[in-house]
Design an enzyme around this catalytic site. Structure first.
Site, short mmCIF file in Angstrom:
data_model
loop_
_atom_site.label_atom_id
_atom_site.label_comp_id
_atom_site.label_asym_id
_atom_site.label_seq_id
_atom_site.Cartn_x
_atom_site.Cartn_y
_atom_site.Cartn_z
CG MET A 98 19.24 20.56 -10.68
SD MET A 98 18.41 19.89 -9.17
CE MET A 98 19.13 18.48 -8.68
CB SER A 102 25.45 23.16 -9.10
OG SER A 102 24.48 23.51 -8.39
CB THR A 103 23.74 18.82 -7.66
OG1 THR A 103 22.79 20.06 -7.39
CG2 THR A 103 23.34 17.71 -6.64
CG ASP A 142 24.63 29.40 -13.08
OD1 ASP A 142 24.84 30.57 -13.96
OD2 ASP A 142 25.33 29.64 -11.88
CG HIS A 161 25.21 26.99 -7.60
ND1 HIS A 161 24.68 26.26 -9.01
CD2 HIS A 161 25.84 28.09 -8.04
CE1 HIS A 161 24.76 27.21 -9.80
NE2 HIS A 161 25.46 28.39 -9.39
#
Length: 350
Positions: A285, A166-167, A288, A193
């Site tokens: 972040m 993600s991030t 998940d 993401h």
């Protein structure tokens, strides 16, 4: 608590005024400076030391990408890219900026917003990004942290590798994929993401950064054979799961406010492949992927997580580690060797 100090960088006066108006209207934010080109952005970042920078990509004098690379190397500051998603060239520059250490990306105002939803989301995103404690962009940080890696452990018979991020994920993925051998035999299933508006060209861009072929998965296609290593990504706003030897794209409800969800991919891989599954959870972040990584470990598969020192955001890996889901916790520069070992045949193993 002192207000969050924001530097706004945008060459369009109309857009810049809109950004400043929205951000200055929140009592927890303080717009401490405005810049209209990349060079000025660097100078003001060094002078003002803001808590967060909103940065356009298409800037005069010095591009947003060049400004990102300089800021993250010499004046590390959380950067939120505020960009248009309709221009292919600008999209690719946005991906490059994310790989250079920018934290996230946000869509520019279109001028036809029907309510204040865009403004509320911008404010909340700026606040979120400001809390991320960047130190330097991942590529520069890895150079400083790089140390001799031990001989990677070989895996028993892995059939596929699932990866979630993600991030900070674009930068981590580029570092890993560039270090992978072009003949890597395991198919790689990837969920990352990234804002849907900016995801359209991401697989194509990543394909250009990697010795392995990268593309979006097609609904119902078979899992590639062993020896046919490639990266298949979940498409924007759809989950990707492995069932009965095929990849399926679904519109099922979000998991952890995410679609695609790393958990859904990992859980399906655990059920489908069991001990032949392998998974790696990278910077991001939230949580998940943590439960899914645990499902793979409980099924006897191989699990890895990125460590705190090299994660832009130590959220998803941390949750997985706390659950006992990570068989190994590795710095980013040691992940590619570990993943490479998963694809070794018995005759190649140390």
């Amino acid at each position: 608590m002192p207000a969050i100090r924001v530097l706004v960088v945008e060459d369009s006066l109309t857009v810049r005024k809109r950004l400043v108006e929205v951000l200055a209207g929140d009592p927890e934010l303080d717009v401490v400076g405005e810049a209209e080109d990349g060079k000025q952005a660097i100078e003001l970042c060094q002078q003002l030391r803001p808590d967060v920078v909103t940065l356009d990509m298409m800037l005069p004098v010095m591009t947003g990408l060049a400004a990102t690379e300089f800021i993250m190397a010499y004046c590390p500051t959380p950067i939120l890219i505020v960009s248009a998603s309709t221009n292919r060239g600008e999209l690719f520059r946005t991906y490059e900026a994310l790989a250079a250490g920018a934290v996230d990306v946000f869509e520019k105002p279109s001028g036809i917003e029907l309510d204040d939803g865009w403004a509320r989301t911008l404010v909340s995103t700026v606040k979120l990004v400001s809390r991320i404690k960047v130190i330097t962009h991942p590529r520069g940080r890895l150079s400083a942290l790089r140390r001799p890696a031990s001989r990677p452990e070989a895996s028993s018979s892995c059939r596929a590798l699932a990866v979630g991020a993600s991030t900070g994920g674009p930068a981590a993925l580029v570092e890993i994929l560039k270090a992978m051998p072009p003949d890597y035999p395991l198919p790689i299933l990837l969920v990352i993401h990234i804002a849907s508006a900016f995801a359209a060209g991401f697989a194509e861009w990543l394909d250009g950064q990697s010795p392995l072929r990268v593309r979006y998965a097609q609904n119902g296609e078979p899992l590639p054979r062993m020896g046919d290593g490639r990266v298949l990504m979940a498409v924007p706003d759809q989950h990707m799961v492995l069932r009965h030897g095929r990849l399926w794209l679904t519109d099922d409800p979000e998991r952890h406010s995410c679609r695609p969800s790393v958990d859904l991919l990992f859980e399906s891989v655990a059920l489908e492949l069991g001990r032949q599954a392998a998974a790696c959870l990278l910077t991001g972040m939230g949580k998940d992927g943590a439960a899914g990584l645990l499902a793979i470990r409980r099924a006897g598969g191989t699990t890895l997580a990125q460590d705190e020192a090299t994660s832009v955001v130590f959220g998803m890996p941390r949750e997985a580690i706390l659950l006992g889901a990570a068989g190994r916790v590795l710095p980013l520069d040691q992940i590619a060797p570990a993943l490479t070992a998963l694809g070794l045949g018995p005759e190649d193993r140390p």
